[in-house]
Design an enzyme around this catalytic site. Structure first.
Site, PDB file in Angstrom:
ATOM      1  N   SER A  27      -2.185  -9.422   8.137  1.00 33.94           N
ATOM      2  CA  SER A  27      -3.377  -8.563   8.126  1.00 33.94           C
ATOM      3  C   SER A  27      -4.358  -9.090   7.098  1.00 33.94           C
ATOM      4  O   SER A  27      -4.065  -9.105   5.893  1.00 33.94           O
ATOM      5  CB  SER A  27      -2.986  -7.129   7.772  1.00 33.94           C
ATOM      6  OG  SER A  27      -4.119  -6.430   7.306  1.00 33.94           O
ATOM      7  N   HIS A  81      -4.257 -10.393  12.251  1.00 42.52           N
ATOM      8  CA  HIS A  81      -4.461  -8.967  12.474  1.00 42.52           C
ATOM      9  C   HIS A  81      -5.737  -8.589  11.727  1.00 42.52           C
ATOM     10  O   HIS A  81      -5.825  -8.732  10.502  1.00 42.52           O
ATOM     11  CB  HIS A  81      -3.251  -8.197  11.940  1.00 42.52           C
ATOM     12  CG  HIS A  81      -3.305  -6.725  12.184  1.00 42.52           C
ATOM     13  ND1 HIS A  81      -2.939  -6.163  13.390  1.00 42.52           N
ATOM     14  CD2 HIS A  81      -3.688  -5.708  11.384  1.00 42.52           C
ATOM     15  CE1 HIS A  81      -3.080  -4.852  13.313  1.00 42.52           C
ATOM     16  NE2 HIS A  81      -3.542  -4.548  12.103  1.00 42.52           N
ATOM     17  N   ASP A 106      -8.316  -5.830  10.716  1.00 43.01           N
ATOM     18  CA  ASP A 106      -8.421  -4.378  10.560  1.00 43.01           C
ATOM     19  C   ASP A 106      -9.870  -3.926  10.512  1.00 43.01           C
ATOM     20  O   ASP A 106     -10.594  -4.239   9.565  1.00 43.01           O
ATOM     21  CB  ASP A 106      -7.714  -3.942   9.274  1.00 43.01           C
ATOM     22  CG  ASP A 106      -6.208  -3.917   9.433  1.00 43.01           C
ATOM     23  OD1 ASP A 106      -5.723  -3.303  10.392  1.00 43.01           O
ATOM     24  OD2 ASP A 106      -5.513  -4.514   8.594  1.00 43.01           O
ATOM     25  N   MET A 130     -12.281  -0.769  10.199  1.00 47.19           N
ATOM     26  CA  MET A 130     -12.280   0.640   9.770  1.00 47.19           C
ATOM     27  C   MET A 130     -13.722   1.124   9.642  1.00 47.19           C
ATOM     28  O   MET A 130     -14.569   0.404   9.105  1.00 47.19           O
ATOM     29  CB  MET A 130     -11.591   0.775   8.412  1.00 47.19           C
ATOM     30  CG  MET A 130     -10.184   0.216   8.377  1.00 47.19           C
ATOM     31  SD  MET A 130      -9.428   0.536   6.779  1.00 47.19           S
ATOM     32  CE  MET A 130      -7.894  -0.389   6.963  1.00 47.19           C
ATOM     33  N   HIS A 185      -7.462  -4.469  15.269  1.00 44.16           N
ATOM     34  CA  HIS A 185      -6.930  -3.101  15.164  1.00 44.16           C
ATOM     35  C   HIS A 185      -8.101  -2.177  14.850  1.00 44.16           C
ATOM     36  O   HIS A 185      -8.594  -2.151  13.726  1.00 44.16           O
ATOM     37  CB  HIS A 185      -5.857  -3.084  14.062  1.00 44.16           C
ATOM     38  CG  HIS A 185      -5.276  -1.740  13.805  1.00 44.16           C
ATOM     39  ND1 HIS A 185      -4.493  -1.478  12.692  1.00 44.16           N
ATOM     40  CD2 HIS A 185      -5.335  -0.573  14.499  1.00 44.16           C
ATOM     41  CE1 HIS A 185      -4.111  -0.215  12.722  1.00 44.16           C
ATOM     42  NE2 HIS A 185      -4.619   0.362  13.792  1.00 44.16           N
ATOM     43  N   MET A 237      -9.598   0.875  13.961  1.00 42.37           N
ATOM     44  CA  MET A 237      -9.417   2.202  13.351  1.00 42.37           C
ATOM     45  C   MET A 237     -10.782   2.870  13.287  1.00 42.37           C
ATOM     46  O   MET A 237     -11.373   3.042  12.223  1.00 42.37           O
ATOM     47  CB  MET A 237      -8.776   2.033  11.967  1.00 42.37           C
ATOM     48  CG  MET A 237      -7.311   1.638  12.061  1.00 42.37           C
ATOM     49  SD  MET A 237      -6.636   1.088  10.496  1.00 42.37           S
ATOM     50  CE  MET A 237      -7.036  -0.649  10.600  1.00 42.37           C
ATOM     51  N   MET A 256       2.258   2.630  13.971  1.00 41.49           N
ATOM     52  CA  MET A 256       1.885   2.550  12.551  1.00 41.49           C
ATOM     53  C   MET A 256       3.057   3.010  11.685  1.00 41.49           C
ATOM     54  O   MET A 256       3.642   4.071  11.925  1.00 41.49           O
ATOM     55  CB  MET A 256       0.668   3.431  12.263  1.00 41.49           C
ATOM     56  CG  MET A 256      -0.636   2.933  12.835  1.00 41.49           C
ATOM     57  SD  MET A 256      -1.096   1.266  12.289  1.00 41.49           S
ATOM     58  CE  MET A 256      -1.299   1.467  10.517  1.00 41.49           C
ATOM     59  N   GLY A 260      -5.516   3.131   7.006  1.00 42.31           N
ATOM     60  CA  GLY A 260      -6.661   3.240   6.101  1.00 42.31           C
ATOM     61  C   GLY A 260      -6.617   2.265   4.935  1.00 42.31           C
ATOM     62  O   GLY A 260      -7.647   1.806   4.487  1.00 42.31           O
ATOM     63  N   PHE A 261      -5.412   1.966   4.475  1.00 40.34           N
ATOM     64  CA  PHE A 261      -5.311   1.118   3.282  1.00 40.34           C
ATOM     65  C   PHE A 261      -4.111   0.186   3.377  1.00 40.34           C
ATOM     66  O   PHE A 261      -3.084   0.562   3.958  1.00 40.34           O
ATOM     67  CB  PHE A 261      -5.167   1.992   2.019  1.00 40.34           C
ATOM     68  CG  PHE A 261      -6.340   2.908   1.826  1.00 40.34           C
ATOM     69  CD1 PHE A 261      -7.474   2.472   1.154  1.00 40.34           C
ATOM     70  CD2 PHE A 261      -6.329   4.188   2.366  1.00 40.34           C
ATOM     71  CE1 PHE A 261      -8.576   3.301   1.014  1.00 40.34           C
ATOM     72  CE2 PHE A 261      -7.428   5.027   2.229  1.00 40.34           C
ATOM     73  CZ  PHE A 261      -8.555   4.586   1.555  1.00 40.34           C
ATOM     74  N   GLY A 305      -1.099  -2.108   1.377  1.00 39.11           N
ATOM     75  CA  GLY A 305      -0.256  -1.934   0.197  1.00 39.11           C
ATOM     76  C   GLY A 305       0.466  -0.597   0.097  1.00 39.11           C
ATOM     77  O   GLY A 305       0.923  -0.221  -0.980  1.00 39.11           O
ATOM     78  N   ASP A 319       3.037  -1.975  11.769  1.00 33.71           N
ATOM     79  CA  ASP A 319       1.973  -2.283  10.803  1.00 33.71           C
ATOM     80  C   ASP A 319       2.033  -1.303   9.644  1.00 33.71           C
ATOM     81  O   ASP A 319       1.893  -0.098   9.843  1.00 33.71           O
ATOM     82  CB  ASP A 319       0.618  -2.176  11.529  1.00 33.71           C
ATOM     83  CG  ASP A 319      -0.566  -2.426  10.609  1.00 33.71           C
ATOM     84  OD1 ASP A 319      -0.377  -2.910   9.483  1.00 33.71           O
ATOM     85  OD2 ASP A 319      -1.691  -2.129  11.050  1.00 33.71           O
ATOM     86  N   GLY A 320       2.222  -1.854   8.451  1.00 38.74           N
ATOM     87  CA  GLY A 320       2.197  -1.043   7.249  1.00 38.74           C
ATOM     88  C   GLY A 320       3.484  -1.154   6.459  1.00 38.74           C
ATOM     89  O   GLY A 320       4.543  -0.765   6.934  1.00 38.74           O
ATOM     90  N   GLY A 359       0.276  -7.525   5.410  1.00 35.78           N
ATOM     91  CA  GLY A 359      -0.926  -7.854   4.648  1.00 35.78           C
ATOM     92  C   GLY A 359      -0.581  -8.290   3.246  1.00 35.78           C
ATOM     93  O   GLY A 359      -0.563  -9.481   2.928  1.00 35.78           O
ATOM     94  N   SER A 360      -0.256  -7.320   2.400  1.00 36.19           N
ATOM     95  CA  SER A 360      -0.020  -7.655   0.995  1.00 36.19           C
ATOM     96  C   SER A 360       1.172  -8.585   0.816  1.00 36.19           C
ATOM     97  O   SER A 360       1.160  -9.440  -0.064  1.00 36.19           O
ATOM     98  CB  SER A 360       0.128  -6.387   0.151  1.00 36.19           C
ATOM     99  OG  SER A 360       0.870  -5.419   0.824  1.00 36.19           O
TER     100      SER A 360
HETATM  101  O1  LIG Z   1      -3.698  -1.185   9.257  1.00 39.70           O
HETATM  102  C1  LIG Z   1      -3.532  -1.341   8.075  1.00 39.70           C
HETATM  103  C2  LIG Z   1      -3.881  -0.242   7.167  1.00 39.70           C
HETATM  104  O2  LIG Z   1      -4.398   0.791   7.897  1.00 39.70           O
HETATM  105  C3  LIG Z   1      -3.031  -2.646   7.518  1.00 39.70           C
HETATM  106  O3  LIG Z   1      -2.941  -3.591   8.549  1.00 39.70           O
HETATM  107  C4  LIG Z   1      -1.680  -2.517   6.908  1.00 39.70           C
HETATM  108  O4  LIG Z   1      -1.555  -1.471   6.052  1.00 39.70           O
HETATM  109  C5  LIG Z   1      -1.206  -3.843   6.341  1.00 39.70           C
HETATM  110  O5  LIG Z   1      -1.134  -3.836   4.994  1.00 39.70           O
HETATM  111  P1  LIG Z   1       0.237  -3.941   4.193  1.00 39.70           P
HETATM  112  O6  LIG Z   1       1.091  -4.952   4.881  1.00 39.70           O
HETATM  113  O7  LIG Z   1      -0.209  -4.356   2.837  1.00 39.70           O
HETATM  114  O8  LIG Z   1       0.867  -2.576   4.240  1.00 39.70           O
END
Ligand SMILES: O=C(CO)[C@H](O)[C@H](O)COP(=O)(O)O
Length: 252
Positions: free
Chosen positions: A10, A35, A37, A39, A76, A78, A169, A174-175, A177, A203-204, A225-226
């Site tokens: 991401s 990916h 994102d 928003m 994605h 959102m 999800m 939204g965020f 990490g 995802d997440g 992502g992180s």
């Molecule tokens: O859709 C997302 C947030 O809405 C991001 O893609 C997701 O959170 C990825 O971040 P991480 O891997 O850091 O959790």
């Protein structure tokens, strides 16, 4: 057997000042998809970027040569009005347009007096429209949405109205990490049991510490992502994620 592992970092966690390079580097490090994102500050309490940025980063990453191939831009969405942006994202270079079930059925998108014919929609119509525009279609569900809402959509006899991927999800969108919600994995397991060939994305909160649970449940498209962009060696993390999914498929 579940379809092959697809690792989709991401770019929400990438350095936005160096986004083009971050995207091409990630693909060179072994990622399959990116990916992306999107928003809008309405559907989720955060804003990222829109189609013009996608157009620019597309110039740094070669288009996939096959369906679901390397370099796929998995957008994605959102956003509260997913129908409104389909054509713009197609023109920008999006390959897979993944909208939220909740947005497609919400009163804002479908029934409010302000809604124009551009923004009115429902999930099946959205999928058909995305396909007509030449992209793959994904449908995402938030943690508060029951997986049962998808049966009618996935069992649709009209292929053009069936999604190419479901995104479950594993955080509230939204965020980046956030903490991985293992409570969402029964949805993945149920989807995998019913649809052995379906691309199921999670995802997440995914990373080396949580991937085994997600892979065991049956997820094959992994967003991180992180864990990827925060790593000293992103390529190593991408390989670990892939290995966990392939091990579950009995391929390693
Ligand atoms: O859709 C997302 C947030 O809405 C991001 O893609 C997701 O959170 C990825 O971040 P991480 O891997 O850091 O959790």
């Amino acid at each position: 057997m579940a379809p092959p592992a697809i690792i989709a970092p991401s770019i929400l966690s990438a350095d936005f000042a160096e986004l083009g390079k971050a995207c091409s580097d990630t693909i060179a490090q072994g990622a399959d998809w990116l990916h992306v994102d999107i928003m809008d500050g309405h559907f989720v309490p955060n804003i990222t970027f829109g189609a013009p940025v996608v157009t620019k980063i597309r110039t740094h990453v070669q288009r996939p040569t096959t369906k679901h191939g390397r370099g796929t831009f998995d957008c994605h969405m959102m956003i509260a009005e997913p129908k409104k942006w389909v054509k713009d994202f197609q023109k920008a270079g999006c390959d897979l347009y993944c909208f939220h079930y909740e947005a497609a059925i919400s009163s804002t998108a479908a029934e409010s007096p302000e809604a124009t014919s551009e923004s009115k929609t429902n999930p099946k119509e959205m999928i058909r429209y995305i396909h007509d525009c030449g992209m793959l279609a994904g449908i995402a569900i938030k943690p508060d949405t029951k997986v049962d809402v998808l049966w009618d959509i996935l069992d649709n006899p009209h292929l053009a109205e069936r999604p190419d991927m479901v995104l479950v999800m594993t955080v509230h969108p939204g965020f980046g990490g956030q903490k991985f919600m293992a409570s969402e994995l029964p949805k993945v397991a149920e989807l995998r049991k019913r649809y052995p060939d379906l691309n199921i994305e999670v995802d997440g909160g995914l990373g080396p510490g949580t991937i085994d649970q997600a892979a065991d449940a049956g997820a094959n498209v992994i967003v991180a992502g992180s864990a990827v962009f925060g790593a000293k060696n992103p390529g190593e993390i991408i390989s670990k994620l892939r290995e966990a999914v392939e091990r579950r498929r009995g391929k390693l």
